[in-house]
Design an enzyme around this catalytic site. Sequence first.
Site, PDB file in Angstrom:
ATOM      1  N   ASN A 109      34.816  51.982  63.221  1.00  0.00           N
ATOM      2  CA  ASN A 109      35.927  52.887  63.538  1.00  0.00           C
ATOM      3  C   ASN A 109      36.474  52.465  64.895  1.00  0.00           C
ATOM      4  O   ASN A 109      35.859  52.716  65.921  1.00  0.00           O
ATOM      5  CB  ASN A 109      35.383  54.322  63.566  1.00  0.00           C
ATOM      6  CG  ASN A 109      36.428  55.325  64.025  1.00  0.00           C
ATOM      7  OD1 ASN A 109      37.598  55.000  64.173  1.00  0.00           O
ATOM      8  ND2 ASN A 109      35.985  56.563  64.256  1.00  0.00           N
ATOM      9  N   TRP A 110      37.636  51.813  64.876  1.00  0.00           N
ATOM     10  CA  TRP A 110      38.176  51.263  66.123  1.00  0.00           C
ATOM     11  C   TRP A 110      38.856  52.316  66.991  1.00  0.00           C
ATOM     12  O   TRP A 110      39.273  52.016  68.115  1.00  0.00           O
ATOM     13  CB  TRP A 110      39.137  50.112  65.810  1.00  0.00           C
ATOM     14  CG  TRP A 110      38.435  48.860  65.340  1.00  0.00           C
ATOM     15  CD1 TRP A 110      37.083  48.619  65.379  1.00  0.00           C
ATOM     16  CD2 TRP A 110      39.032  47.679  64.782  1.00  0.00           C
ATOM     17  NE1 TRP A 110      36.816  47.370  64.881  1.00  0.00           N
ATOM     18  CE2 TRP A 110      37.993  46.766  64.508  1.00  0.00           C
ATOM     19  CE3 TRP A 110      40.347  47.310  64.482  1.00  0.00           C
ATOM     20  CZ2 TRP A 110      38.229  45.508  63.955  1.00  0.00           C
ATOM     21  CZ3 TRP A 110      40.585  46.053  63.933  1.00  0.00           C
ATOM     22  CH2 TRP A 110      39.534  45.161  63.673  1.00  0.00           C
ATOM     23  N   LYS A 111      39.035  53.508  66.442  1.00  0.00           N
ATOM     24  CA  LYS A 111      39.670  54.604  67.213  1.00  0.00           C
ATOM     25  C   LYS A 111      40.991  54.110  67.816  1.00  0.00           C
ATOM     26  O   LYS A 111      41.693  53.321  67.173  1.00  0.00           O
ATOM     27  CB  LYS A 111      38.684  55.149  68.249  1.00  0.00           C
ATOM     28  CG  LYS A 111      37.333  55.511  67.599  1.00  0.00           C
ATOM     29  CD  LYS A 111      36.424  56.309  68.476  1.00  0.00           C
ATOM     30  CE  LYS A 111      35.127  56.600  67.726  1.00  0.00           C
ATOM     31  NZ  LYS A 111      34.201  57.442  68.470  1.00  0.00           N
ATOM     32  N   HIS A 154      36.541  63.347  61.066  1.00  0.00           N
ATOM     33  CA  HIS A 154      35.808  62.849  62.238  1.00  0.00           C
ATOM     34  C   HIS A 154      35.754  63.938  63.306  1.00  0.00           C
ATOM     35  O   HIS A 154      36.714  64.695  63.483  1.00  0.00           O
ATOM     36  CB  HIS A 154      36.492  61.587  62.785  1.00  0.00           C
ATOM     37  CG  HIS A 154      35.663  60.900  63.820  1.00  0.00           C
ATOM     38  ND1 HIS A 154      35.630  61.318  65.132  1.00  0.00           N
ATOM     39  CD2 HIS A 154      34.801  59.860  63.721  1.00  0.00           C
ATOM     40  CE1 HIS A 154      34.774  60.546  65.798  1.00  0.00           C
ATOM     41  NE2 HIS A 154      34.263  59.659  64.964  1.00  0.00           N
ATOM     42  N   GLU A 188      36.148  63.888  66.392  1.00  0.00           N
ATOM     43  CA  GLU A 188      37.238  63.860  67.381  1.00  0.00           C
ATOM     44  C   GLU A 188      38.495  64.506  66.815  1.00  0.00           C
ATOM     45  O   GLU A 188      39.255  65.155  67.539  1.00  0.00           O
ATOM     46  CB  GLU A 188      37.492  62.407  67.840  1.00  0.00           C
ATOM     47  CG  GLU A 188      36.370  61.938  68.759  1.00  0.00           C
ATOM     48  CD  GLU A 188      36.130  60.442  68.784  1.00  0.00           C
ATOM     49  OE1 GLU A 188      36.976  59.673  68.289  1.00  0.00           O
ATOM     50  OE2 GLU A 188      35.065  60.025  69.297  1.00  0.00           O
ATOM     51  N   GLU A 210      27.271  62.368  61.741  1.00  0.00           N
ATOM     52  CA  GLU A 210      27.530  61.925  63.108  1.00  0.00           C
ATOM     53  C   GLU A 210      27.305  63.094  64.070  1.00  0.00           C
ATOM     54  O   GLU A 210      28.218  63.899  64.287  1.00  0.00           O
ATOM     55  CB  GLU A 210      28.975  61.446  63.247  1.00  0.00           C
ATOM     56  CG  GLU A 210      29.322  60.269  62.375  1.00  0.00           C
ATOM     57  CD  GLU A 210      30.463  59.453  62.957  1.00  0.00           C
ATOM     58  OE1 GLU A 210      30.239  58.282  63.258  1.00  0.00           O
ATOM     59  OE2 GLU A 210      31.549  60.012  63.151  1.00  0.00           O
ATOM     60  N   GLY A 240      29.623  58.124  71.285  1.00  0.00           N
ATOM     61  CA  GLY A 240      30.180  57.563  72.515  1.00  0.00           C
ATOM     62  C   GLY A 240      29.385  57.907  73.762  1.00  0.00           C
ATOM     63  O   GLY A 240      29.834  57.687  74.879  1.00  0.00           O
ATOM     64  N   SER A 281      26.600  56.131  68.587  1.00  0.00           N
ATOM     65  CA  SER A 281      25.976  55.151  69.472  1.00  0.00           C
ATOM     66  C   SER A 281      25.085  54.148  68.737  1.00  0.00           C
ATOM     67  O   SER A 281      24.032  53.760  69.238  1.00  0.00           O
ATOM     68  CB  SER A 281      25.204  55.851  70.604  1.00  0.00           C
ATOM     69  OG  SER A 281      26.095  56.600  71.417  1.00  0.00           O
ATOM     70  N   GLY A 300      31.423  53.120  66.220  1.00  0.00           N
ATOM     71  CA  GLY A 300      32.591  53.150  67.104  1.00  0.00           C
ATOM     72  C   GLY A 300      32.587  51.975  68.057  1.00  0.00           C
ATOM     73  O   GLY A 300      32.958  50.848  67.715  1.00  0.00           O
ATOM     74  N   GLY A 301      32.121  52.213  69.291  1.00  0.00           N
ATOM     75  CA  GLY A 301      32.193  51.225  70.368  1.00  0.00           C
ATOM     76  C   GLY A 301      31.689  49.839  69.985  1.00  0.00           C
ATOM     77  O   GLY A 301      32.331  48.824  70.295  1.00  0.00           O
TER      78      GLY A 301
HETATM   79  P1  PGA Z   1      30.191  55.440  68.727  1.00  0.00           P
HETATM   80  O1  PGA Z   1      31.228  56.223  67.761  1.00  0.00           O
HETATM   81  O2  PGA Z   1      29.497  54.420  67.879  1.00  0.00           O
HETATM   82  O3  PGA Z   1      31.047  54.839  69.791  1.00  0.00           O
HETATM   83  O4  PGA Z   1      29.241  56.483  69.243  1.00  0.00           O
HETATM   84  C1  PGA Z   1      30.876  56.542  66.436  1.00  0.00           C
HETATM   85  C2  PGA Z   1      32.004  57.275  65.755  1.00  0.00           C
HETATM   86  O5  PGA Z   1      32.685  58.074  66.413  1.00  0.00           O
HETATM   87  O6  PGA Z   1      32.241  57.093  64.540  1.00  0.00           O
END
Ligand code: PGA
Length: 265
Positions: free
Chosen positions: A11-13, A102, A104, A175, A181, A220, A241-242
Amino acid sequence: MSQRAMWVVGNWKQNHLPEAALTTARAIADGLAGANGGVHRVHVGVAPPYLSIAAARTACRPISDLWLFAQDVAAQDAGAHTGEVGPAMIAQAGCAGSIVGHSERRADFGDTDALVRRKLHATLGAGLHAILCVGERLEARDAGTHESVVISQLSAALSDLPLELVTARLILAYEPVWAIGTGRTATPEQAASMHRCIRGWLAERWSAAGADRSILYGGSVKPDNAGALVAAGDIDGFLVGGASLEAPSLLAIVRATASAPSHTP
Ligand code: PGA
């Protein structure tokens, strides 16, 4: 006995303009093409920002093992909905599906349980994959109510989903919000225990069809913790994500996932 699909989806956000999306997606696609053995049993995808989907798609042509997803999707296909991108549009752009719900989106953009449900039904109804995200906040984990929070999110999104949509293209992602994050990952035991709880809930409603769904972990995930998480059992891959922003780390997570023992329900 069926075998659950393994997935690693990046997930590149709000990262990677088209040029970076193209370079990164190409490096991932090339890495997959050059990989051997078990890596090919893992489905690998990336979810670029809408603006960069076309560029990432170029990297996937003419044939590649890399799947494309949207990060979010509207509950309606078309019309006077400023700023929205619906299921038919993401399909046309080359996406196999979308992330839905998600944390967020839920926390920052007003995606309520009811809206998540509508987005999920629209996505699956359009013949696309939907990666439904659920997860508790830190307060709920500390209070010991994490399972009931996650079950209420599942129930709001899925309770009246027809069986044919459950068996079609539904993927779950657990999640925990406190792990996203933050660098703080759920322990393999915490993750596996929640995955068992989710699978139990799915099995109660849809028997084997429910229990067969792939459940990903997110929060993470890095190359150095993916192996231990997937080895805990009941974890069918990751939403990353990251660590998905650079091809080498995403590919390392894919290799760690591929090295897990086969999951059979
Ligand atoms: P993260 O994000 O790996 O940076 O913690 C995961 C996500 O939000 O899907």
